[in-house]
Design a protein around this motif. Sequence first.
Motif, PDB file in Angstrom:
ATOM      1  N   ALA A   1       0.830  -1.204   0.000  1.00 12.00           N
ATOM      2  CA  ALA A   1       0.000   0.000   0.000  1.00 12.00           C
ATOM      3  C   ALA A   1       0.865   1.256   0.000  1.00 12.00           C
ATOM      4  O   ALA A   1       0.594   2.217  -0.732  1.00 12.00           O
TER       5      ALA A   1
ATOM      6  N   LEU B   1      -5.128  -5.783  -4.304  1.00  7.76           N
ATOM      7  CA  LEU B   1      -4.966  -4.386  -3.906  1.00  7.76           C
ATOM      8  C   LEU B   1      -4.465  -3.541  -5.071  1.00  7.76           C
ATOM      9  O   LEU B   1      -4.980  -2.442  -5.330  1.00  7.76           O
TER      10      LEU B   1
ATOM     11  N   SER C   1      -8.350  -5.737   1.191  1.00  2.00           N
ATOM     12  CA  SER C   1      -7.329  -6.718   0.852  1.00  2.00           C
ATOM     13  C   SER C   1      -6.637  -7.148   2.138  1.00  2.00           C
ATOM     14  O   SER C   1      -6.010  -6.304   2.797  1.00  2.00           O
TER      15      SER C   1
END
Length: 257
Positions: A52, A148, A129
Motif C-alpha cells: 500500500a 490491492l 485486501s
Amino acid sequence: MYQRPELPELVFTDPDGNAIPYGHRWGVDGPPERTYSRTRHPERFAPLIEVADALIDHLERTYDVDVRYTEGLPEDAPDTVRSAEQGQVRIARAATLLPRHDGCAPLVIAETTFPSIVVAMGAAGEARSPACGCDACDESLEDSAELLERIVLSVVEGRFQERYSWTEGIEITIGGGTAATYSREPRHAADKERVDALKQSQRERHGERWLPWPPRRDDAEGAWEAEAEPLRLWTRQEREAAIEAALERIRRRLRSA
C-alpha cells in the motif's frame, strides 16, 4: 512505473508442525466448518502495508493529486472506511488522495490493525485486501497484493465506475476486459449514506463517468486540460442559430462597407 515491493516468503505451520500452503489448502470438499470466521495467522498479511505504501508513493509521484496522511481514522473518512472498525480492529493510519480534477475519483487507502488494507473509491466504492481473511477463504499474501494493486490502479486509470439508479441500486465495475468485476447492491439493501453520497456525486458530475487521473505537472502554473468532447450532430435549433449568427455577421460587414 509502479513496482511491487518484494514479498517475503513467510512460512506458518499447523499444530502438527506442517507448513500451511495458503491459497491451496482445501480440496474439492471445501473448507471445514470450523475454519469460517477464524484466522489463525493474520500476521501473514502484514506485508500488504508495504505494498500500500509503495502504491501511494507511486501515485503521489506520477499523478496530479494531493495526498493527506493521518494517524488513525480521518475525521472526514467515508462510511466505507469507518465500517472497517469492528470489534478490536481499528484504522491505524490512512492516506486520502484527491486528484486535482473534479472528474476523477478520489481514493482513501487505510491500514487496519487486523492487518489489512481498506480502500474507499469514488463516492460509494469499497474494497478490502484481503477480501475476507478467514481461514476458510484461504487467501494468500500474493493474491491479496494483486487484488490491492488491481483495485487502486483501476481507479487511477479510469477503469473504476459507479452508478446509482432507482431500479438497479448501486452498480460498481472495477477493471476492464475479462478481468473486470461487477457488483450490484439493490436500492432497498444499500446503505443510505452510500446512496446519498453517490447520488450527490452523480449530480456534480452530471452523470459523467470517472476520468483517468491526469499526470503530474512539474510546472506549478500548468493545468490539466480535460479531453475534448466527442463530436456530435447539431440539433435543428443549433443549426438555425449558427446560420442566423453567420447571416448577422454578413449584414454587419455590408453595412460597414
